[in-house]
Design a protein around this motif. Sequence first.
Motif, PDB file in Angstrom:
ATOM      1  N   GLU A 584      37.614  61.881 -38.281  1.00  0.00           N
ATOM      2  CA  GLU A 584      36.883  63.118 -38.507  1.00  0.00           C
ATOM      3  C   GLU A 584      37.811  64.277 -38.850  1.00  0.00           C
ATOM      4  OE1 GLU A 584      34.431  63.947 -35.185  1.00  0.00           O
ATOM      5  OE2 GLU A 584      33.309  62.050 -35.290  1.00  0.00           O
ATOM      6  N   ALA A 585      39.128  64.061 -38.824  1.00  0.00           N
ATOM      7  CA  ALA A 585      40.088  65.113 -39.133  1.00  0.00           C
ATOM      8  C   ALA A 585      41.347  64.483 -39.703  1.00  0.00           C
ATOM      9  CB  ALA A 585      40.417  65.939 -37.889  1.00  0.00           C
ATOM     10  N   GLN A 586      42.126  65.298 -40.416  1.00  0.00           N
ATOM     11  CA  GLN A 586      43.409  64.889 -40.952  1.00  0.00           C
ATOM     12  C   GLN A 586      44.531  65.387 -40.036  1.00  0.00           C
ATOM     13  OE1 GLN A 586      43.516  62.921 -43.630  1.00  0.00           O
ATOM     14  NE2 GLN A 586      41.276  63.032 -43.854  1.00  0.00           N
ATOM     15  N   PHE A 587      45.770  64.931 -40.325  1.00  0.00           N
ATOM     16  CA  PHE A 587      46.908  65.343 -39.506  1.00  0.00           C
ATOM     17  C   PHE A 587      47.065  66.866 -39.523  1.00  0.00           C
ATOM     18  CE2 PHE A 587      48.341  60.898 -39.993  1.00  0.00           C
ATOM     19  CZ  PHE A 587      48.660  60.622 -38.682  1.00  0.00           C
ATOM     20  N   ALA A 588      46.886  67.469 -40.707  1.00  0.00           N
ATOM     21  CA  ALA A 588      47.060  68.919 -40.797  1.00  0.00           C
ATOM     22  C   ALA A 588      46.060  69.672 -39.935  1.00  0.00           C
ATOM     23  CB  ALA A 588      46.943  69.363 -42.253  1.00  0.00           C
ATOM     24  N   ASP A 589      44.877  69.042 -39.677  1.00  0.00           N
ATOM     25  CA  ASP A 589      43.869  69.690 -38.843  1.00  0.00           C
ATOM     26  C   ASP A 589      44.124  69.468 -37.360  1.00  0.00           C
ATOM     27  OD1 ASP A 589      42.540  70.471 -41.173  1.00  0.00           O
ATOM     28  OD2 ASP A 589      41.505  68.545 -41.286  1.00  0.00           O
ATOM     29  N   ALA A 590      44.768  68.331 -37.010  1.00  0.00           N
ATOM     30  CA  ALA A 590      44.919  67.961 -35.599  1.00  0.00           C
ATOM     31  C   ALA A 590      46.236  68.432 -34.990  1.00  0.00           C
ATOM     32  CB  ALA A 590      44.800  66.442 -35.439  1.00  0.00           C
ATOM     33  N   ILE A 591      47.236  68.801 -35.804  1.00  0.00           N
ATOM     34  CA  ILE A 591      48.536  69.240 -35.284  1.00  0.00           C
ATOM     35  C   ILE A 591      48.527  70.760 -35.184  1.00  0.00           C
ATOM     36  CG2 ILE A 591      51.012  69.265 -35.689  1.00  0.00           C
ATOM     37  CD1 ILE A 591      50.717  66.662 -37.208  1.00  0.00           C
ATOM     38  N   HIS A 592      48.885  71.294 -34.016  1.00  0.00           N
ATOM     39  CA  HIS A 592      48.839  72.728 -33.758  1.00  0.00           C
ATOM     40  C   HIS A 592      50.190  73.188 -33.222  1.00  0.00           C
ATOM     41  CE1 HIS A 592      44.473  72.334 -34.170  1.00  0.00           C
ATOM     42  NE2 HIS A 592      44.597  71.245 -33.399  1.00  0.00           N
ATOM     43  N   SER A 593      50.440  74.466 -33.344  1.00  0.00           N
ATOM     44  CA  SER A 593      51.696  75.059 -32.862  1.00  0.00           C
ATOM     45  C   SER A 593      51.534  75.537 -31.419  1.00  0.00           C
ATOM     46  CB  SER A 593      52.100  76.233 -33.753  1.00  0.00           C
ATOM     47  OG  SER A 593      52.371  75.794 -35.052  1.00  0.00           O
ATOM     48  N   ASP A 594      52.627  75.361 -30.643  1.00  0.00           N
ATOM     49  CA  ASP A 594      52.663  75.875 -29.272  1.00  0.00           C
ATOM     50  C   ASP A 594      52.695  77.404 -29.318  1.00  0.00           C
ATOM     51  OD1 ASP A 594      52.981  76.307 -26.588  1.00  0.00           O
ATOM     52  OD2 ASP A 594      55.104  75.722 -26.556  1.00  0.00           O
TER      53      ASP A 594
END
Length: 702
Positions: A584-594
């Motif tokens: 339901e999501a791509q890597f760019a959508d699932a990876i976030h910054s601390d």
Amino acid sequence: MGSSIAASDVDIDIGHLVRSLTRKWWLVLGVSLAVGAGAYALASKSTPLYRAEARLLIEPRESVFTRPTGNAGPEVLLDSEGVASQAEVISSAQILLDVARQLDLASLEEFQDKPSAVNRALVFLGLARDPGVIPPEEAVLINLREKLEVYRIENSRVIVISFSSEDPELSASVPNAIADAYVSSQRAAKLESSESATGWLAPEIEDLRERVRQAEGKVAEFRASSNLLLGQNNTVLAAQQLSELSSELSRVRASRSAAEARARTVRLAVQNGAAVETLAEVQASPLIQRLRERQVELRAQIAELSTSLMSGHPRIRALQSQLADLNSEINQEARRILGALEAEAESARQREQELSASLDRQKEEVAKTEEAQVELRALEREAASERELLESYATRFREAAARLDRNYLPVDARIFQRALAPSLPYYPKPAPMALAAFAGTLLLMSVLILLQELFSGRALKPAPGGRQQVRAPLPEIARVEPEQRVREIVSEAIDEPAELPAAASSEMDVQAAAGALMSSGVERVVYLSPEGDEAAAVSVGIARELADAGMRVLLLDLTISGAASLPMLESRSFYGITDLLTSEAQFADAIHSDLYSSSHVIPVGTADPEQAMENIDRLPIILGSLSAAYDVLMIECGPTTAGSIARLMEDKTDVVVSIINRNDESVAEVLAELEGEGVTPMLVHSPVRYDPPAHPTDRDAA
């Protein structure tokens, strides 16, 4: 709003890319020089090839004086498709085989197939055709086509025949022979066409002559049977007679009118007692003319005697008596003339009636002939068409026969440039080929190094306009400058080697654990927190320590409650690992910054956990992709068993057990399970219960 890894949050570090090329310049230059030298050596040892070309111009060669009668107009030039078709004719198998036999190409070494070891291996494996089973002529034809190039120069009617060979003389002989063979084949085609035309026209002309004879006979027979005989000026006799009758009737009517007019004039003069001798019709009579002369003489004598004699003199009375007789004779002659004129008028009337009757009968006859003429004209048209076709065929036959007798068969092509034997080979060119190989290898090696840096993530950096990374201090961890912190971590790692976790009593704090992991070159770290979510602060702390040291770190939160990712993000409503598993999501959508460091994090996610577990087989693939993009991949598993982390383990993977109380039973159970699995964990102690630091927005509000 969350801080996701999007295209606007990262940028390419151009300086890092330049430094990576600078560090490996020797590799790039060495490989490029080696490839360039190899290309030069191979080119120098290659057999030189020579190329020559002949050129033909496709244009009509027929003279205006010898052009066939039916083609008196301007010559029709071939269009682009026609010229392209001629190029295909030139490269046809028949012409090439004739040239191969003429030059005996089968006996030349370069036209004989000598399979290499690779070709023999391919033939043995069934991946290539055995040259031994190919007929010699077919093999020569294949080799000839490989060396031959026939093409049309764009926007022209020029065809180029180019051939390459190891022999410069042969490279010129083959195009010239092909051009000559093409011209000869065109001449032979025209000769065959002319012979076929004359052979077909001769019997056809005889048949046409017979058909013309029959058609003209039908016309004559029908004309005679239908009384359509021709008179003067090729006019049907009935029509001509009708015309003559009409003319005669007109003449008779005019004559009758004239006769009636003359008779009427004389009749009126006689009836009125006028001097009839003065009438033209009466004066024309010879008797009247003689009587008038005698009348004039008597009147002259009476006039002469009246001068000397009295009117009663016997002589005068005798003359007057004679004059009266003459007048009576004149009147009688006038009546006779009147009768003649009336008879002439009556005759003219009767002739007119006869001619009118004849004219009516002739009109009926002409009407009948008109119907017959319709069919006659059809027969005449058929005879005329047969006659014209006969004359056309006869003319063409004479022209074709004359061309064959004189052997005049111009070909619509002209060789305006014959091939000359070249003095210099076009292949190989060692220096340009070596330079091209060197430049290409140099570029390729540079691209490969740059792609390696980009795909590894080392050439990426936070975007200048992104969120400012503010890291809140962990409890009981002193803050120092980044460079000093790196030196301390490495120093602690050297003072406390990585084998310490082998003893159950060897416990480390966050800083020491980060240094040990950095010095060991680990690529993946699996965290177990037997005492619950509070111990997950260890993974967060180590991730931030390694990120501060300049490493690219990603923390993957596999806990149920999201205890590891919650301190690093603003809320739980972000895409995460469950969304990746369910696609339901791509890597760019699932990876976030601390929020407080340069490390990255993948939270639990928003998808249904049960649905995500159905696609758990995708987890190793996801982990492999993340390991390739980051220096260290950290996986926080929370309070789970040692057996459940088997699918997360691979080479260069360490296991860290986060503990708060060393004597907790859950910690002992996990350590025992790991020992049973042959895994020596690293024990990292969390000195206090971890409370997430306040978010920057909360601090600003305070």
